[in-house]
Motif scaffolding. Sequence first.
Motif, short mmCIF file in Angstrom:
data_model
loop_
_atom_site.label_atom_id
_atom_site.label_comp_id
_atom_site.label_asym_id
_atom_site.label_seq_id
_atom_site.Cartn_x
_atom_site.Cartn_y
_atom_site.Cartn_z
N ILE A 344 0.83 -1.20 0.00
CA ILE A 344 0.00 0.00 0.00
C ILE A 344 0.87 1.25 0.00
CG2 ILE A 344 -1.60 1.37 1.41
CD1 ILE A 344 -2.91 -1.24 2.28
N ALA A 345 1.91 1.27 0.83
CA ALA A 345 2.82 2.41 0.87
C ALA A 345 3.54 2.59 -0.46
CB ALA A 345 3.83 2.23 2.00
N THR A 346 3.91 1.48 -1.09
CA THR A 346 4.61 1.55 -2.37
C THR A 346 3.70 2.10 -3.47
OG1 THR A 346 5.97 -0.35 -1.73
CG2 THR A 346 5.90 0.20 -4.06
N ILE A 347 2.48 1.59 -3.53
CA ILE A 347 1.51 2.09 -4.52
C ILE A 347 1.22 3.57 -4.26
CG2 ILE A 347 -0.87 1.89 -5.35
CD1 ILE A 347 -0.66 -1.14 -4.72
N THR A 348 1.10 3.94 -2.99
CA THR A 348 0.86 5.35 -2.64
C THR A 348 1.99 6.24 -3.13
OG1 THR A 348 -0.40 4.71 -0.67
CG2 THR A 348 0.47 6.95 -0.72
N TYR A 349 3.22 5.76 -2.98
CA TYR A 349 4.37 6.56 -3.42
C TYR A 349 4.31 6.82 -4.93
CZ TYR A 349 9.12 7.92 -4.58
OH TYR A 349 10.21 8.58 -5.08
N PHE A 350 4.06 5.79 -5.70
CA PHE A 350 4.07 5.95 -7.16
C PHE A 350 2.84 6.72 -7.67
CE2 PHE A 350 6.99 2.24 -6.91
CZ PHE A 350 8.06 2.82 -7.58
N THR A 351 1.75 6.66 -6.92
CA THR A 351 0.52 7.34 -7.37
C THR A 351 0.21 8.57 -6.52
OG1 THR A 351 -0.86 5.90 -5.97
CG2 THR A 351 -0.46 5.18 -8.23
N GLN A 352 1.23 9.16 -5.92
CA GLN A 352 1.02 10.29 -5.01
C GLN A 352 0.29 11.45 -5.67
OE1 GLN A 352 5.18 12.58 -4.82
NE2 GLN A 352 5.46 10.37 -4.54
N ASP A 353 0.56 11.70 -6.95
CA ASP A 353 -0.13 12.79 -7.65
C ASP A 353 -1.63 12.51 -7.79
OD1 ASP A 353 2.12 14.46 -8.11
OD2 ASP A 353 2.77 13.11 -9.69
N TYR A 354 -1.96 11.26 -8.08
CA TYR A 354 -3.37 10.87 -8.17
C TYR A 354 -4.07 11.09 -6.83
CZ TYR A 354 -3.29 8.60 -12.77
OH TYR A 354 -3.22 8.35 -14.12
#
Length: 551
Positions: A344-354
């Motif tokens: 979840i943290a990894t996906i959040t990092y890559f999709t932070q702009d979204y």
Amino acid sequence: MGRVQAFMARANARISVQLAATLLASSSLLSSLLGLLRDRLLNAYYYDTLPKYADAYTAAFIIPDFMFFILVSGALSVTFIPVFNDRLQAGNKKSAWELSTSLLNLLAIVTMVASVLIIIFADPLVRYVVGPGLDEVGRGLAVSMMRVIAINPFLFAIASVIASIQQAIGRFTFFALSPVVYNIGIIIGLLFFTNGITLFGVQVFAGGIMGVALGVVLGSIMQLVISSIGLIGLGFDYDFKIYWRNRGFRQVLHNLPARSLDQGIDYFNSIVETNLASRMVQGTVRAYNGATTLSMAPVTLVGVAISTAAFPKMTERLSQGRTDLFRIELQSIIRIIIWLSLPIATITYFTQDYIASFLFSKGAPVVASTLGILCIAIVFRSIYQIASRTFYAQKDTRTPLYISIFTISLNVALALLFSQQLNMGIFGLALAQSLVAVVEVLILFAIISRRVPKLLDKEFMNGILKIVLATGFMSIITVIALAVAGPAIADQGFAILFPKFLLIALFSFIAYVLFGRYMKLREAEHIIGQVKSIGAKIAFGQVRSHKPKDM
């Protein structure tokens, strides 16, 4: 009447730890989605046009929330539940109810006094503590809203004692609904109270952002009502009395100050961060609050939900003297939390702009970058929830307190260094928080591994390594999916960005589970098994529905 009783019986039925965690996680997800809607509405109404108003609203919460955290909050559940469970295990229900009613009455009195003090001293609290950088208009609004929200510690205290009773007995339904209705109350304030309130043709409230503060109070009242309904059928014997001679009550009072101070010290960091953010450009207080809220959503969804559901069982194992089962279950819980929080943290990092664009249309790049730094904290704050509860299950509230004193002091020092001396601004606040989250968990586990022998054994560490590798492989899929979906552009709107984000997250998590299965991770095998089971039930149901009737 019979249907109501049947519903209450089902809602208050004791459930397993797994089902409780699922219920709490589902509630947290729904609450987070409502919180997303709440913050999006607030930011659209005020942050994008009047950032000083949004800053004032955010600052108004800090002191009332601080008083609740230091007097009640987690301090109540982790000190009350073990002692309450001991009384129930011994078959002494009378003592258990005396303990709960005494704690309810005492905290109601203490928080009422705190609420009155906040109302009286709201102006200096805003001027010198949480909002020294706000201009006169923002400061005045913050003072007015703080005086309205000041009732929250009192209402939350009563609701928290009631919820803790239900948690201790293993009933989670109405406890899970509480944060949902709280957010609904605030949304009602945003949609309706901000336009003014008219009764019998007479306008009794002019409206504006103060309507949001009224919505907060409405949400608090609704939360208390829902929590109280959960007491029906539990046999709670309330009395307007404090049983000072009750041994369990005295034991809770003995453990409460250390945990309360621990909670207060943790929240003290928020006061410092708000103070520093108020000295930056207008809107920074709200922007940083938005980034931290987004980062805490997974922590609540995973770390808090799973740890809260598991805690009563942990205390029960120790009460039974089964330290072997305590260790095995603790290992399992830690693995599950890492298994969920890391991707979840990894996906959040890559999709932070979204994710940032879901809350903010303007200023999203700053919020996104801040959220990216806080992704480190997502994992370690989630692990912290179960690590700290390991001490509380052993009725040790002092060790986490001493660690918190050190880490919060470090956090404040780093926040001042990064944001002021190194001129990193809002990013310095986030970096300090993430680094300290790592340090705190490392210290906790250094002590836990000595108290719980073989906790970090070879099998456990191999499992964590496989989770990390699976997350690494998943990251490749996430980057590819993000490249296909394209960058997040705020002008595209929520209706376009949110489905794209869900697809990126879905493909990433499917890849994560498949990688985990290849590495023979039991968590991945369990999820695939559940999916196959659901698919088989659906297929079996379809076969039965098409089966011709006998002639």
